[in-house]
Design an enzyme around this catalytic site. Structure first.
Site, PDB file in Angstrom:
ATOM      1  CB  SER A   1       7.234 -13.776  41.306  1.00 21.65           C
ATOM      2  OG  SER A   1       6.097 -14.071  42.107  1.00 21.65           O
ATOM      3  CG  ASP A   2       6.359  -8.050  44.802  1.00 23.93           C
ATOM      4  OD1 ASP A   2       5.800  -8.658  45.737  1.00 23.93           O
ATOM      5  OD2 ASP A   2       6.588  -6.832  44.857  1.00 23.93           O
ATOM      6  CD1 TRP A   3      -0.233  -9.945  44.972  1.00 23.08           C
ATOM      7  CD2 TRP A   3       0.248 -10.858  46.960  1.00 23.08           C
ATOM      8  NE1 TRP A   3      -1.410 -10.366  45.522  1.00 23.08           N
ATOM      9  CE2 TRP A   3      -1.148 -10.925  46.758  1.00 23.08           C
ATOM     10  CE3 TRP A   3       0.780 -11.372  48.147  1.00 23.08           C
ATOM     11  CZ2 TRP A   3      -2.013 -11.487  47.684  1.00 23.08           C
ATOM     12  CZ3 TRP A   3      -0.089 -11.917  49.064  1.00 23.08           C
ATOM     13  CH2 TRP A   3      -1.462 -11.978  48.840  1.00 23.08           C
TER      14      TRP A   3
END
Ligand code: BGC
Length: 749
Positions: free
Chosen positions: A282-284
């Site tokens: 996932s992104d942050w």
């Protein structure tokens, strides 16, 4: 090797190097508890905040504790052999199964020795240099204990307001795909990871993040299928075909569904259709942020949607560990989905050799030797020179004369050793770039006059702070004006600070910020012999300068070797060869502006009235088009020729063109080929780049280039995501930029 692991497993044969990786994964997974599996899907940030609030929070002590429990599969932003060893040792020697951590980091344009920002690199159109630059970055990161980079970013973007255009390769998917491949190869080498200096790469952000509404960071990107398939996805597909080992989801929604929970993107397209067998991170905190989007009512539901869609690892969201085990136990998430995710993550760890030697990236001697080496600095200097684009050169102001010319250098940015490092430079030290002043002093010594003039910013910005441009303080202007009276040539370095572009750096005005326009005009009144050197991380709207200033050099933020690269170009030791990869607008109101747009039913002013596609206040063309860039030489193109005018499916057409250097300097020219499908089942763009080649020519020399066109170049993805080639006529266009081409027509029968 088993000795360094302190494993409690019954069957330790997953440590047996001789067994095939898939078998080793099976042996290991059979012995993993559900908690341990979910632990592999969890990634923690290191011990400081980077790009957002850190939901998992937690002290180092707490994180260490969770690693020990087998609840962490990866850490990001822990770096340096000593630091990485400290966490890796816990995973390897203090957990039941000794599964090593994969260590991720944002190695975006270099690690310690910094390359130009990626947008600048793409302007070189030089895939070998770009690959080399990524290789240097990989080697330094690897030597520092990192084995996985969150790059390359391959978001196609048409909106210069968006700060992250600096991280990509511009507006074109064909060039973007080639740059993506070069970078993946640079990071991953031959994909065997036999060398401890290569690391796993990440294609990000999947997908369409570059189309954020109005260039506003973290907003929605509602692209249609046509744009998704033909513009957004090609670089990702190319990266997957090159063997990239991970994909990062994006912060935006598509069709109203957050990318992190987007089945169509992750499960159907990436994993099923493209056969991607690495893992998706996932992104942050983007798993958690689905709650704030108003998509997931709670953490449990966010975990379920993300895993079902195909997000395998939760970056700093703290959502998988607390919820996935019970979701599986209650039958709400299939265990097979968790297994699939864990298998993918373990596969990459095995491929990286972490089970054979978890400390293979952790060699302090290597760390000292590799980072900042002379060879690395040479490579980034080479890349930096090639990234510079000459936008204008009248009155033969450039190249500057090494002898006998009184040169005045002006501007805060000219002396800056910080701004040229660009935005993503977390592992580098502030103020370590060679400034333009230092670079030019190597040529002119003390005879080079320098005045700072009007200050750029109120104070020196940082990675986490907003850049505050100076809008009030004119101190320094008078001294600069005085000095200007006496100069033969004035080099003014103006533009944006390096921290003005990058993540969370959207801007609505993209002209020269602060008081720099005024500064430029004041100096121009006194002495118009100005070479404007631009520093910026995005296309700028510089219409006034383009009209008045005789010479303009686009020098971006060029990294550690900035000043040396700029000086070599200004003094003619390197003949500029870069070409823009994003259109420069005349003003911000033209955005989004891009060369591969559709035609319209009212393209030209046929009837002499106002009812045609235009702006009433400004020409609709860009100030500088995609593919544009000058040289100190001149290049002449012959009329292009084809070996046949009609052809059948499966056949190729050869297009030839002869290019001659008619100038007095040796130089390089990027010859570009564009295609237009005249009629198709969906409207096609007015032109699309489908080939390019760089020729290196001595004065008077000419070379004939041959481009081969087939279905790959002439087809497109239809509304169902199927690649089709439709019969009919095609225009083939060749030239030195997207707006200046010669065309001919061929027909597919
Ligand atoms: C960015 C990613 C980056 C991640 C980790 C996020 O905010 O969007 O590109 O890799 O942070 O630093």
């Amino acid at each position: 090797m088993a000795a360094i692991f302190n494993i409690n497993a019954q069957d330790k044969s997953y440590l047996d190097k001789k067994k095939p990786i898939e078998e080793r994964i099976n042996i290991l997974m059979k012995q993993m508890t559900l908690e341990e599996k979910v632990g592999q899907m969890n990634q923690y940030n290191g011990f400081w905040d980077v790009t957002g609030p850190a939901p998992t929070g937690g002290s180092a002590e707490e994180k260490y504790k969770n690693i020990k429990k087998g609840l962490v599969g990866s850490m990001l932003s822990v770096r340096g052999v000593k630091e990485v060893k400290a966490v890796q040792k816990i995973a390897v020697e203090e957990t039941r199964l000794g599964i090593p951590l994969i260590i991720g980091f944002d190695v975006i344009h270099g690690y310690k020795t910094l390359s130009p920002i990626p947008l600048a690199e793409s302007s070189s159109w030089d895939m070998k240099a770009i690959e080399k630059s990524a290789e240097v970055a990989a080697s330094e990161a690897a030597a520092s204990g990192i084995n996985w980079t969150f790059g390359p970013m391959m978001d196609i973007s048409r909106d210069a307001r968006w700060g992250r255009v600096m991280e990509g390769a511009g507006e074109d998917p064909y060039l973007g795909a080639q740059v993506a491949v070069a970078r993946v190869k640079g990071f991953q080498g031959d994909n065997t990871f036999r060398s401890p200096l290569r690391i796993a790469a990440t294609a990000k952000h999947f997908a369409a993040y570059g189309f954020v509404d109005a260039g506003l960071e973290y907003s929605a990107s509602e692209v249609n299928r046509n744009i998704l398939y033909n513009q957004v996805l090609p670089p990702f597909k190319a990266a997957v075909d090159t063997g990239i080992r991970s994909i990062m989801t994006s912060f935006n929604t598509i069709d109203g569904i957050p990318a992190t929970a987007n089945q169509m993107l992750l499960r159907e397209t990436l994993k099923n259709k493209w056969g991607f067998n690495g893992f998706v991170v996932s992104d942050w905190a983007s798993v958690r942020e689905m709650i704030y989007w108003g998509y997931s009512p709670d953490e449990k539901s966010a975990a379920k949607s993300a895993v079902e869609a195909g997000t395998d690892m939760d970056m700093e969201g703290g959502i998988f560990v607390p919820h996935l085990v019970s979701l599986v136990q209650n039958g709400q998430v299939k265990e097979s989905l968790v297994d699939d995710a864990v298998r993918r993550i373990l596969r990459v760890k095995f491929e990286l050799g972490l089970f054979d030697d978890p400390y293979r990236f952790l060699d302090e001697k290597r760390e000292k030797e590799v980072i900042g080496s002379k060879a690395n600095r040479d490579a980034v200097l080479d890349m930096a020179k090639k990234s510079i684009v000459l936008l204008k050169n009248e009155k033969q102001l450039l190249p500057l004369k090494k002898e006998g010319q009184k040169i005045l250098l002006l501007g805060d940015l000219a002396a800056s050793k910080n701004s040229p490092l660009g935005s993503w430079r977390i592992a580098s030290d502030n103020n370590t770039a060679v400034s333009v002043l230092e670079g030019m002093q190597k040529y002119k010594g003390n005879s080079l006059k320098y005045e700072k003039g009007i200050a750029l910013t109120q104070e020196e910005p940082t990675f986490l702070t907003e850049v505050q441009y100076n809008t009030t303080n004119r101190e320094g202007l008078e001294a600069a004006k005085q000095a200007a009276k006496d100069a033969d040539v004035i080099v003014m370095v103006l533009g944006e600070h390096g921290f003005s572009s990058g993540e969370a750096r959207s801007r609505t005005q993209i002209d020269l910020p602060g008081l720099q326009q005024e500064f430029l005009e004041e100096i121009y009144k006194i002495n118009p012999n100005i070479v404007l050197v631009l520093n910026n991380g995005r296309p700028l709207a510089i219409s006034w300068a383009a009209e008045h200033i005789p010479a303009i050099v686009e020098a971006w933020q060029l990294g550690t070797e900035t000043g040396n690269a700029v000086a070599q170009v200004l003094f003619g030791d390197y003949n500029p060869s870069g070409k823009l990869t994003m259109s420069f607008p005349r003003n911000v109101g033209q955005i989004p502006i891009y060369y591969n747009h559709y035609s319209t039913g009212r393209f030209t002013n046929k009837d002499g009235n106002v009812f045609w596609s235009h702006y009433s206040d400004v020409d609709k063309t860009p100030l500088y088009p995609f593919g544009y860039g000058l040289s100190y030489s001149k290049f002449e193109y012959s009329a292009p020729k084809v070996n046949k005018k009609t052809f059948a499916k499966g056949e190729k057409v050869e297009v030839t063109v002869t290019v001659k250097n008619t100038g007095i300097y040796a130089g390089k020219e990027v010859v570009q080929l564009y295609v237009k499908d005249d009629f198709a089942s969906v409207v096609r763009p007015v032109k699309e780049l489908k080939g390019f080649e760089m020729v290196d020519l001595q004065p008077n020399e000419s070379k004939t280039l041959t481009f081969s066109l087939g279905e790959k170049e002439l087809g497109f993805y239809n509304q169902d995501g199927k690649f089709v080639v439709e019969p009919g006529t095609f225009k083939i266009m060749i030239g030195g930029n997207s707006a200046d081409v010669q065309e001919l027509t061929i027909e597919l029968l």
